[in-house]
Design an enzyme around this catalytic site. Structure first.
Site, PDB file in Angstrom:
ATOM      1  N   HIS A 651       0.827  -1.219   0.000  1.00 13.95           N
ATOM      2  CA  HIS A 651       0.000   0.000   0.000  1.00 13.95           C
ATOM      3  C   HIS A 651       0.859   1.265   0.000  1.00 13.95           C
ATOM      4  O   HIS A 651       0.376   2.345  -0.290  1.00 13.95           O
ATOM      5  CB  HIS A 651      -1.009  -0.015   1.160  1.00 13.95           C
ATOM      6  CG  HIS A 651      -0.453   0.332   2.498  1.00 13.95           C
ATOM      7  ND1 HIS A 651      -0.255  -0.621   3.478  1.00 13.95           N
ATOM      8  CD2 HIS A 651      -0.063   1.508   3.032  1.00 13.95           C
ATOM      9  CE1 HIS A 651       0.234  -0.027   4.559  1.00 13.95           C
ATOM     10  NE2 HIS A 651       0.361   1.268   4.308  1.00 13.95           N
ATOM     11  N   ASP A 703      -0.565  -7.424   1.341  1.00 10.97           N
ATOM     12  CA  ASP A 703       0.022  -6.077   1.421  1.00 10.97           C
ATOM     13  C   ASP A 703       1.532  -6.173   1.643  1.00 10.97           C
ATOM     14  O   ASP A 703       2.037  -5.976   2.744  1.00 10.97           O
ATOM     15  CB  ASP A 703      -0.649  -5.312   2.567  1.00 10.97           C
ATOM     16  CG  ASP A 703      -0.250  -3.848   2.587  1.00 10.97           C
ATOM     17  OD1 ASP A 703       0.402  -3.384   1.632  1.00 10.97           O
ATOM     18  OD2 ASP A 703      -0.592  -3.173   3.581  1.00 10.97           O
ATOM     19  N   GLY A 795       5.113   2.428  15.023  1.00 12.33           N
ATOM     20  CA  GLY A 795       5.416   1.689  13.808  1.00 12.33           C
ATOM     21  C   GLY A 795       5.173   2.541  12.574  1.00 12.33           C
ATOM     22  O   GLY A 795       4.476   3.539  12.615  1.00 12.33           O
ATOM     23  N   SER A 797       4.008   2.215   8.434  1.00 15.44           N
ATOM     24  CA  SER A 797       3.508   1.341   7.377  1.00 15.44           C
ATOM     25  C   SER A 797       4.704   0.763   6.645  1.00 15.44           C
ATOM     26  O   SER A 797       5.652   1.500   6.337  1.00 15.44           O
ATOM     27  CB  SER A 797       2.679   2.150   6.392  1.00 15.44           C
ATOM     28  OG  SER A 797       1.436   2.449   6.959  1.00 15.44           O
ATOM     29  N   GLY A 798       4.681  -0.512   6.376  1.00 12.70           N
ATOM     30  CA  GLY A 798       5.778  -1.132   5.636  1.00 12.70           C
ATOM     31  C   GLY A 798       6.940  -1.544   6.510  1.00 12.70           C
ATOM     32  O   GLY A 798       7.830  -2.259   6.066  1.00 12.70           O
TER      33      GLY A 798
END
Ligand SMILES: *[C@@H]1O[C@H](CO)[C@@H](O)[C@H](O)[C@H]1NC(C)=O
Length: 846
Positions: A651, A703, A795, A797-798
């Site tokens: 994403h 994802d 955190g 994303s990724g």
């Protein structure tokens, strides 16, 4: 005398090798064995008979001697110090060749000989003593005493040594009748020498000394530093001195030794000789250079020793030696504090406090208020005293209550009943630690926590944290007498627990309520015939963990079991039944392929304890990557899996109306970055981006994406790959995992400058699916925040979900959706890396 040397020789620089001094054993007077007058003729026959008898007897004795009395004597060495109270230190005492040194040393050894001669159990084994050095205070003599003890008698000699202080005291009394120039001795300390230092495998003994004068800063370093590893089988000592009235300050800027202290170690003493009761710290392993360690002495001397063996030699260490005036700010503490709030620390904080220190603070707040003190960091550890309740060694006394050891951040807190508080800090003569920093404030006794919840232990927490399932107070006082919210687990014992922790194999309620009605054992567990659930790791481990042995039947431990979905496949296509065999340090596959490519998932440094809270330490997650877009800055996280490849979330690389995120040119990858905005990372452009072909924009299924770097990166202490799990790798529910990042979410927004971390726990797949109303696929996994009052985003994303297993971490997941940034009441959803292992290998070859 092996490596110890008689008398300190003044050596401004290296001194090639320990000079072996002659032993103490007296030489025999051969004259008494000289042949007297010869026997007469008549005696000849008798002589022959006697001679024969003597030969026979001697032969017998020799046989007995060599067979039954081998190595009957053991050398026992004690090193120690004593105070001479009626002498004044002179510069000449620093030079062991000076007549002044020799004269005083002679007096001390005579004194010691006299003392030992009056102790029958020592006198008969005493060989001799040497004085190795003197230092200021009035004069401290450092000595070495040698005994030749029959095997088996060592303990008796050790115990006799403990009485030496008494003996000295009594001989001092009798010495009042002695001539006026005799020494007055006090404070005798001794210890047997660390067995590792007497190792016979040392091939080289080196000795250096350094005197810090004025503002001069000297440097000591292990031989060969930094270009070649330190030499094997070597014992080195550095004697450090400061001027009288000053303390020695030793600052390590590099410390990189073998991990195992049994093999190689550095030891620091508050003494000039290796007295074990004066050890300040023992160091081995690799410490992060971003947090240098500084030590202070109590007097004007310090000793650093280093011992190495033949295996694994590392770069070594470098330290700077300087002096600080006794009584200057960094060496002292205590005083009067007042006002409505303020702070104070142990001396030299956040560096090691000096030994032998006592100080006191008196805090006074305005009349009518009370004093509340909270310790942020509290590190007063001593080996063997970790869980001490009695605080016999270093401690802090808060209004009469002693606290010692290592305490979690912000958990030591105390409130008075009036407007005064007294705090005492004490450090004894051995082992030092980083100490503490504390804050005090004036509070209203009637309302100690305005607009907040008042815990039983006097902590104040946000009102909304009451009855939320987390032990925010630390003493559970915020979690008792609760009416649980609807979705929460209502434990029978009255606690409320977040719904995540249902059926994960861990009894969170404490009474088992959350583990009832779970329908079999959770994933990652083995169900025994007797319905007990045990960790899948215990299956086929050779022990009966079920209690009915069902976990040990049908175990085929060798290679060549039938390959199934849960067996690990070796490179040669044979399968093994062991759970998670990869990189566990044991070769399980015939071809060794389970231990190949295991240089991953490890931080280079020992964890330093001063960075607290949610900040990561530099190099703690060396696989963490910051993905940036020029006009926005940091947007997503990623993980390094090889020198060319990164793993991130699909994403992150979807185009939108404004930006072409799917194009490699859009991105810059920063590796080895710790603080955003600082020029401390390695920048790489991207060659290609491979999103998962089945990524679903709507459900976030699959994802995951791969990124190839334009050019490969060189691994350093701050840039390293994380281990990739095999497709069968088991990450059991309730296992601890780390999430890390700078807090960028899908919604955007850079939260912090410094890399953050949070400890989370994996959630049972079924439980999470229920919580997420069926939106979970088998390619997703959930984790939730376990503890802490924070509600911040840690955190990206990724970014990685790093699962610790033994000494390394495996990439369990990729931060995907939900509250990936670890909000306490929402689970985070992660792409399950095991499901994509084959795809990753196909695309990257990793
Ligand atoms: C130490 O003392 C000896 C003897 O007095 C002298 O020869 C030597 O120069 C002194 N060394 C130093 C460094 O002062």
């Amino acid at each position: 005398m092996e490596y110890m040397d008689s008398g300190l020789r003044y050596t401004p620089k290296k001194e090639a090798e320990w000079e072996t001094t002659e032993g103490f054993l007296p030489t025999y007077d051969n004259k008494q064995f000289e042949k007297k007058k010869g026997p007469g003729k008549a005696g000849a026959v008798i002589g022959i008979v006697i001679f024969a008898a003597v030969v026979a007897l001697m032969a017998g004795l020799l046989v007995w001697h060599f067979h039954f009395r081998k190595d009957i004597r053991v050398k026992r060495m004690y090193t120690g110090s004593l105070k001479i109270t009626n002498q004044v230190f002179e510069d000449a005492y620093e030079n062991s060749s000076s007549p002044e040194f020799k004269a005083l040393a002679k007096q001390v050894t005579d004194e010691l000989k006299d003392v030992y001669s009056k102790m029958p159990s020592l006198a008969k084994y005493y060989v001799g003593s040497t004085v190795q050095a003197f230092s200021e205070g009035s004069v401290i003599a450092y000595y070495l005493s040698e005994f030749n003890v029959p095997a088996g008698q060592e303990a008796a000699v050790d115990s006799a040594m403990t009485k030496i202080n008494q003996q000295i005291a009594s001989s001092q009394r009798s010495s009042l009748n002695k001539p006026g120039n005799s020494l007055l001795l006090d404070d005798v300390v001794y210890s047997a020498i660390d067995a590792r230092m007497l190792s016979t495998s040392f091939e080289q003994f080196l000795k250096y000394s350094e005197h810090a004068r004025g503002n001069f800063i000297g440097t000591i370093e292990s031989p060969g530093f930094p270009n070649t590893p330190y030499p094997p089988n070597t014992f080195i000592q550095w004697q450090l001195r400061a001027d009288p009235g000053y303390l020695v300050k030793l600052k390590f800027d590099t410390m990189n030794l073998e991990e195992n202290c049994k093999h190689d170690f550095v030891k620091i003493y508050d003494s000039l000789v290796t007295i074990e009761s004066r050890v300040l710290e023992e160091l081995c392993g690799y410490y992060s250079p971003s947090e240098p360690m500084t030590f202070l002495s109590s007097g004007n001397v310090m000793l650093v020793t280093m011992a190495t063996n033949e295996i694994h030699n590392y770069p070594g260490f470098r330290a700077h030696v300087s002096q600080v005036k006794r009584g200057s700010k960094e060496t002292t503490c205590g005083g009067q504090l007042s006002g409505v709030k303020g702070s104070f620390t142990s001396p030299n904080f956040p560096n090691y406090y000096p030994p032998d220190t006592l100080c006191q603070w008196t805090i006074t707040v305005p009349e009518g208020k009370v004093v509340k003190v909270t310790f942020n960091t509290f590190l007063l550890g001593e080996p063997g005293q970790e869980n001490s309740k009695t605080c016999k060694k270093d401690y802090v006394d808060i209004n009469g209550k002693k606290v010692c050891g290592e305490q979690p951040r912000n958990t030591v807190t105390q409130t008075t009943t009036n407007n005064k508080m007294t705090i005492t800090f004490y450090s004894d003569k051995s082992y030092v630690d980083r100490g503490f920093d504390a804050e005090y404030e004036a509070i209203d006794r009637k309302d100690p926590c305005p607009n907040q919840f008042h815990c039983k232990n006097d902590k104040c927490i946000k009102s909304e944290l009451r009855c939320d399932g987390w032990n925010d107070c630390g003493d559970y006082s915020d979690e008792t007498q609760c009416n649980c919210k609807a979705e929460y687990i209502s434990c029978k014992n009255g606690l409320c627990k977040p719904p995540f922790w249902k059926c994960d194999g861990i009894d969170d309620c404490g009474d088992g309520t959350d583990e009832l009605n779970c329908g079999g054992c959770p994933t990652g567990h083995f169900t025994c015939n007797n319905k007990k659930c045990i960790s899948a790791k215990l299956h086929c481990d050779g022990r009966d963990d079920c209690g009915d042995n069902t976990d040990e039947v049908k175990c085929n431990r060798g290679t060549g079991v039938t390959c199934t979905e849960t067996t690990y496949k070796c490179k040669n296509n044979k399968c093994i039944s062991k759970v998670n065999p990869e990189c566990d340090g044991e070769q399980d596959c015939d071809d060794g392929s389970d231990e190949e490519n295991c240089d991953c998932g490890q931080s280079a440094f020992k964890t330093t304890r001063i960075v607290g809270g949610e900040n990561a330490t530099p190099g703690e997650f060396p696989w963490q990557v910051s993905l940036q877009v020029k006009k926005y800055g940091h947007l997503c996280g990623a993980s390094i899996i090889s020198s060319r490849w990164l793993v991130t979330a699909a994403h992150c690389v979807q185009d939108n109306s404004k930006d072409r995120f799917s194009k490699p040119e859009t991105w810059e990858a920063y590796l080895g970055l710790h603080e955003q905005g600082k020029d401390n990372g390695v920048k790489r452009n991207l060659k290609q981006i491979i999103p998962h072909p089945y990524y679903n924009d709507y459900t976030y299924d699959n994802d995951i994406a791969l990124m190839e770097l334009q050019s490969p990166v060189t691994f350093t202490d701050y840039i390293k790959p994380i281990c990739l799990p095999s497709p069968q790798h088991v990450f059991p529910a309730a296992g601890f995992v780390w999430i890390s990042g700078w807090g960028a979410t899908r919604e955007g927004g850079l939260a912090t400058k410094t890399l953050q971390k949070a400890k989370v726990r994996l959630i049972n797949q079924d439980t999470c699916n229920t919580l997420m109303k069926g939106q979970l696929t088998s390619r997703m996994m959930c984790a939730g925040v376990l503890e802490g009052g924070v509600d911040a985003c840690q955190g990206d994303s990724g970014g990685p979900l790093s699962f610790p297993e033994g000494p390394r971490m495996f990439l369990a997941g990729v931060v995907s959706w939900g509250e990936g940034c670890a909000r306490r009441n929402k689970p985070g959803i992660y792409s399950k890396v095991t499901q994509f292992r084959a795809w990753i290998e196909e695309k990257t070859g990793v």
